[in-house]
Design a protein around this motif. Sequence first.
Motif, PDB file in Angstrom:
ATOM      1  N   GLU A  52      48.245  48.645  39.422  1.00 47.00           N
ATOM      2  CA  GLU A  52      48.872  47.329  39.495  1.00 47.00           C
ATOM      3  C   GLU A  52      49.167  46.887  40.917  1.00 47.00           C
ATOM      4  O   GLU A  52      48.868  45.744  41.295  1.00 47.00           O
ATOM      5  N   GLU A  53      49.732  47.755  41.733  1.00 46.29           N
ATOM      6  CA  GLU A  53      50.126  47.350  43.093  1.00 46.29           C
ATOM      7  C   GLU A  53      48.910  46.978  43.931  1.00 46.29           C
ATOM      8  O   GLU A  53      48.949  46.013  44.707  1.00 46.29           O
ATOM      9  N   GLU A  54      47.825  47.741  43.800  1.00 49.04           N
ATOM     10  CA  GLU A  54      46.609  47.428  44.539  1.00 49.04           C
ATOM     11  C   GLU A  54      46.034  46.086  44.089  1.00 49.04           C
ATOM     12  O   GLU A  54      45.563  45.284  44.906  1.00 49.04           O
ATOM     13  N   THR A  55      46.072  45.837  42.785  1.00 44.51           N
ATOM     14  CA  THR A  55      45.548  44.581  42.258  1.00 44.51           C
ATOM     15  C   THR A  55      46.414  43.413  42.699  1.00 44.51           C
ATOM     16  O   THR A  55      45.892  42.355  43.094  1.00 44.51           O
ATOM     17  N   ILE A  56      47.717  43.582  42.655  1.00 46.98           N
ATOM     18  CA  ILE A  56      48.636  42.528  43.116  1.00 46.98           C
ATOM     19  C   ILE A  56      48.351  42.175  44.566  1.00 46.98           C
ATOM     20  O   ILE A  56      48.263  40.997  44.938  1.00 46.98           O
ATOM     21  N   GLN A  57      48.186  43.196  45.414  1.00 50.47           N
ATOM     22  CA  GLN A  57      47.930  42.956  46.834  1.00 50.47           C
ATOM     23  C   GLN A  57      46.603  42.226  47.047  1.00 50.47           C
ATOM     24  O   GLN A  57      46.519  41.293  47.857  1.00 50.47           O
ATOM     25  N   ALA A  58      45.574  42.630  46.291  1.00 50.04           N
ATOM     26  CA  ALA A  58      44.263  41.985  46.430  1.00 50.04           C
ATOM     27  C   ALA A  58      44.319  40.518  46.018  1.00 50.04           C
ATOM     28  O   ALA A  58      43.725  39.649  46.664  1.00 50.04           O
ATOM     29  N   VAL A  59      45.026  40.226  44.929  1.00 43.60           N
ATOM     30  CA  VAL A  59      45.148  38.840  44.464  1.00 43.60           C
ATOM     31  C   VAL A  59      46.009  38.032  45.434  1.00 43.60           C
ATOM     32  O   VAL A  59      45.718  36.865  45.732  1.00 43.60           O
ATOM     33  N   ALA A  81      51.464  41.712  35.293  1.00 43.15           N
ATOM     34  CA  ALA A  81      52.164  42.202  36.490  1.00 43.15           C
ATOM     35  C   ALA A  81      51.839  41.332  37.702  1.00 43.15           C
ATOM     36  O   ALA A  81      52.714  41.034  38.530  1.00 43.15           O
ATOM     37  N   VAL A  82      50.581  40.910  37.825  1.00 42.47           N
ATOM     38  CA  VAL A  82      50.180  40.028  38.926  1.00 42.47           C
ATOM     39  C   VAL A  82      50.902  38.691  38.827  1.00 42.47           C
ATOM     40  O   VAL A  82      51.450  38.184  39.821  1.00 42.47           O
ATOM     41  N   ASN A  83      50.933  38.111  37.636  1.00 43.83           N
ATOM     42  CA  ASN A  83      51.625  36.829  37.448  1.00 43.83           C
ATOM     43  C   ASN A  83      53.108  36.942  37.794  1.00 43.83           C
ATOM     44  O   ASN A  83      53.680  36.053  38.438  1.00 43.83           O
ATOM     45  N   ASP A  84      53.728  38.038  37.370  1.00 45.71           N
ATOM     46  CA  ASP A  84      55.152  38.237  37.666  1.00 45.71           C
ATOM     47  C   ASP A  84      55.394  38.340  39.170  1.00 45.71           C
ATOM     48  O   ASP A  84      56.292  37.687  39.726  1.00 45.71           O
ATOM     49  N   ALA A  85      54.596  39.188  39.825  1.00 44.14           N
ATOM     50  CA  ALA A  85      54.819  39.472  41.248  1.00 44.14           C
ATOM     51  C   ALA A  85      54.550  38.256  42.131  1.00 44.14           C
ATOM     52  O   ALA A  85      55.250  38.036  43.137  1.00 44.14           O
ATOM     53  N   LEU A  86      53.541  37.459  41.774  1.00 44.54           N
ATOM     54  CA  LEU A  86      53.129  36.342  42.621  1.00 44.54           C
ATOM     55  C   LEU A  86      53.604  34.991  42.094  1.00 44.54           C
ATOM     56  O   LEU A  86      53.238  33.943  42.632  1.00 44.54           O
ATOM     57  N   HIS A  87      54.420  35.023  41.031  1.00 45.65           N
ATOM     58  CA  HIS A  87      55.000  33.808  40.440  1.00 45.65           C
ATOM     59  C   HIS A  87      53.900  32.813  40.030  1.00 45.65           C
ATOM     60  O   HIS A  87      53.990  31.611  40.297  1.00 45.65           O
TER      61      HIS A  87
END
Length: 397
Positions: A52-59, A81-87
Amino acid sequence: MRAAIIGASEEAIHTIEIAKKHHIEIVALDGNPKAKGLIFADIPKVVDISREEETIQAVKEAQVDCVLTVPIGRFLTTIGAVNDALHLPGISKQMAVGCTDKYTFHIKLQGKGLRPCHCFLIEQDGTKEKEQQVIEKSKTVSYPAILKPRYGSGSRGIYSLEKKEEFPGVLSEIGEESYILEELIPGQEYGVDMAVTQNKTYFILLRAKENTPLPARQAVSYRAVMPDQPVYQEIKAYMEQVIECLGLQDCLLHGDIMYGEKGPFAIEVSARPSGHNLHNLFTPLCTGIDPAESYLLYRMTGEEKFQPGETKDYMIHYFDMEGMVRQIPSKEQVNALFEGRLLQWNCQIQAGDHLGPVVDGHSLMGRGFFILDVHEKSATQIADWIAQLKRLFIEGE
């Protein structure tokens, strides 16, 4: 506008092409460098989407406006998780967990009276003591029952148990992977295609399934169900309750529903479009609604164009025959067999192929499919057509 697609399998290609049609730039992420969707993306990224963290950072680095969901399994949670982290708009991780964790899904729905069956979680630690506890607990479930992985599956690792005495024998086969054991609910299985915005739930298409026998229960055909049929309205009302219970919004939705003596029963529901050439081909043909395009327009403009017009009585059928293929009938020959009702013909089988039994989606989907207009045709007539087609392939006559 730029959008991300997480999970760039072949089934992501339709959404990517729709995005390009509307001049949307696509960033596609997949851990497989040979994933077919990466080839079609404007910006392909090889990223392990289970991280998840790697994917969040890439997005985050790609600076996208939203994530577009495509057919995906367990790692729908990464999208949340990406939607949550990046709003970003769309499903949250909590919503995704409610779809992908079969035990959480059951507990949520059972608590609202929407999934009335006994189901319990099986988690082993390799000790005889724990194994015996699990065996004793399994006796509280009514049989026949289904034993299936808690996460993911795709018809993988599913066991159909007729009586409780069979359970200890399969327990050693599943190892320490989390499983659930639940009562088998009999009935006719259906698939649903839906969309949920912040304001409304849209019921796009109900599909009656023809499945292989247990335990795989792999769909080999779908037939559109007309909105005027009572089962359509009953499942629609039921699904609205399920969606509210799971807290789903801002998403496309696919579900498998069993309809029996006690009414609808959700086998599974996931906040993503249906696969197997359904959302990209069959659903648009039947309803005039392309879920991927409608969702993209919703994200771009806020317009909600998910309401189907006239639903057409069509069927999609996959090549589920077994044996040595002696010949490949021509499209014209097949259309004549089906009385001129052949709408789509996609045959990937070749003469000389040996077709084994259908045990899961992987063993079936690479063969191809055909779509028929079955309006005013009985199930018996359709079954006779299909049987004749199979003989053309296997017997050469």
